[in-house]
Design a protein around this motif. Structure first.
Motif, PDB file in Angstrom:
ATOM      1  N   ALA A  96      52.361  83.616  -2.741  1.00 45.49           N
ATOM      2  CA  ALA A  96      52.599  83.124  -4.099  1.00 45.49           C
ATOM      3  C   ALA A  96      51.490  83.580  -5.044  1.00 45.49           C
ATOM      4  N   GLU A  97      50.244  83.487  -4.600  1.00 49.29           N
ATOM      5  CA  GLU A  97      49.120  83.893  -5.445  1.00 49.29           C
ATOM      6  C   GLU A  97      49.164  85.389  -5.763  1.00 49.29           C
ATOM      7  N   ALA A  98      49.689  86.186  -4.826  1.00 47.44           N
ATOM      8  CA  ALA A  98      49.770  87.630  -5.033  1.00 47.44           C
ATOM      9  C   ALA A  98      50.989  88.038  -5.854  1.00 47.44           C
ATOM     10  N   GLY A  99      51.879  87.096  -6.106  1.00 49.25           N
ATOM     11  CA  GLY A  99      53.072  87.400  -6.891  1.00 49.25           C
ATOM     12  C   GLY A  99      54.118  88.188  -6.140  1.00 49.25           C
ATOM     13  N   LEU A 100      54.162  88.036  -4.810  1.00 51.54           N
ATOM     14  CA  LEU A 100      55.136  88.746  -4.002  1.00 51.54           C
ATOM     15  C   LEU A 100      56.453  87.965  -3.959  1.00 51.54           C
ATOM     16  N   ARG A 101      57.537  88.655  -3.633  1.00 55.42           N
ATOM     17  CA  ARG A 101      58.856  88.014  -3.616  1.00 55.42           C
ATOM     18  C   ARG A 101      59.258  87.691  -2.184  1.00 55.42           C
ATOM     19  N   PRO A 102      59.318  86.403  -1.834  1.00 56.21           N
ATOM     20  CA  PRO A 102      59.678  86.043  -0.458  1.00 56.21           C
ATOM     21  C   PRO A 102      61.175  86.128  -0.216  1.00 56.21           C
ATOM     22  N   LEU A 103      61.523  86.572   0.988  1.00 57.45           N
ATOM     23  CA  LEU A 103      62.911  86.610   1.435  1.00 57.45           C
ATOM     24  C   LEU A 103      63.028  85.776   2.706  1.00 57.45           C
ATOM     25  N   PRO A 104      64.233  85.302   3.013  1.00 57.43           N
ATOM     26  CA  PRO A 104      64.364  84.388   4.160  1.00 57.43           C
ATOM     27  C   PRO A 104      64.024  85.012   5.507  1.00 57.43           C
ATOM     28  N   HIS A 105      64.359  86.307   5.707  1.00 57.55           N
ATOM     29  CA  HIS A 105      64.230  86.891   7.033  1.00 57.55           C
ATOM     30  C   HIS A 105      63.760  88.341   6.957  1.00 57.55           C
TER      31      HIS A 105
END
Length: 282
Positions: free
Chosen positions: A43-52
């Motif tokens: 979150a701090e790096a501004g990355l986009r999380p995906l479920p898998h």
């Protein structure tokens, strides 16, 4: 703009992701099975999380693998197991601190599944900690990775042979982490003999500051496998593996001490040599 995937978005991985996001790339990763700390770093790096992981491989054109050295081949197997029509030709970049032989084994796994492969290694702290890390790259498609819009890190192509970038890391890490291991052991021995003050006055900070020793302790569990990879690399060069097998024992011991219990980003820059010694005595 090329979409970048991350397999392993911990302290270093999220830092590299941030450096690419700052250059304009969309950077995706999976938090499946990862810790709250990793979720915070992402979150701090501004990355986009995906479920898998499957989603990461489907979206990303370039996949950076940044895991602990001992998990490098498992990561390659996981990626290969998810290969399919949508992943054909995607480029996997193994950035782990492993011996050339291990990098070659990872390459064999992912290329057999239809991926491209670039051997990589990192020299320096995460870009989020201090800009300027060198990213060594080798393999026929290394130039493609170097051409990404990196910020706060410097890609260096060292050749078209898989294993060359890893060989650089094994040599540089043998010095950086070997000297830190020596300094850590010297401080522990000096404290045990009650001569810490004159020893530190003599050595100064040329071989490592107390903060750097404490930081290494926080990463000691990762260093164990890395020392074994260095030993393997040196054995392949016709040298004795005994020195870095011994360093693996040193870092195994350090990893079990109280000072090793924290995360790298929480280590105090104000820690003293006495604080290091006390934290490694227990």
């Amino acid at each position: 703009m090329t979409v970048i995937g991350l397999v392993g978005a911990g302290h270093m991985g999220s830092g590299l992701g941030w450096a690419l996001r700052e250059g304009g790339h969309d950077v995706v990763t999976s938090l499946a099975g990862r810790s709250q700390r990793t979720a915070r770093l992402v979150a701090e790096a501004g990355l986009r999380p995906l479920p898998h992981l499957a989603g990461v491989l489907a979206e990303a054109e370039v996949i950076l693998v940044v895991t602990p050295p001992g998990a490098a081949l498992d990561a390659a197997r996981d990626i290969a197991a998810l290969a399919g029509p949508r992943t054909a030709g995607r480029l996997v970049v193994d950035m782990n601190a492993v011996a050339p032989e291990t990098a070659t084994a990872a390459a064999d796994l992912v290329t057999a599944a239809g991926f491209g492969f670039v051997d990589g290694s990192i020299s320096g702290p995460p870009p989020t900690v201090r800009p300027g890390a060198r990213l060594y790259l080798s393999g026929p498609r290394a130039a493609e990775v170097a051409a990404l819009r990196w910020t706060h890190a410097r890609p260096v192509v060292v050749g078209d042979r898989v294993g060359a970038a890893s060989a650089v890391k094994m040599s540089t890490a043998s010095v950086y982490k070997g000297l830190m291991g020596l300094m850590t052991q010297a401080v522990r021995a000096a404290a045990a003999h009650d001569v810490l003050e004159p020893v530190m006055a003599d050595l100064g900070e040329d071989f490592g500051t107390p903060y750097e020793m404490a930081l290494a302790a926080a990463k000691a569990h990762r260093y164990v496998a890395e020392m074994r990879e260095i030993a393997r690399s040196q054995a392949a060069a016709g040298l004795t593996p005994s020195l870095f097998e011994a360093f693996a024992e040193v870092w195994t011991d350090v990893a079990g001490r109280p000072l090793a219990g924290g995360d790298p980003e929480t280590v105090s820059r104000e820690i003293t040599a006495r604080g290091v010694a006390d934290g490694l005595d227990g």
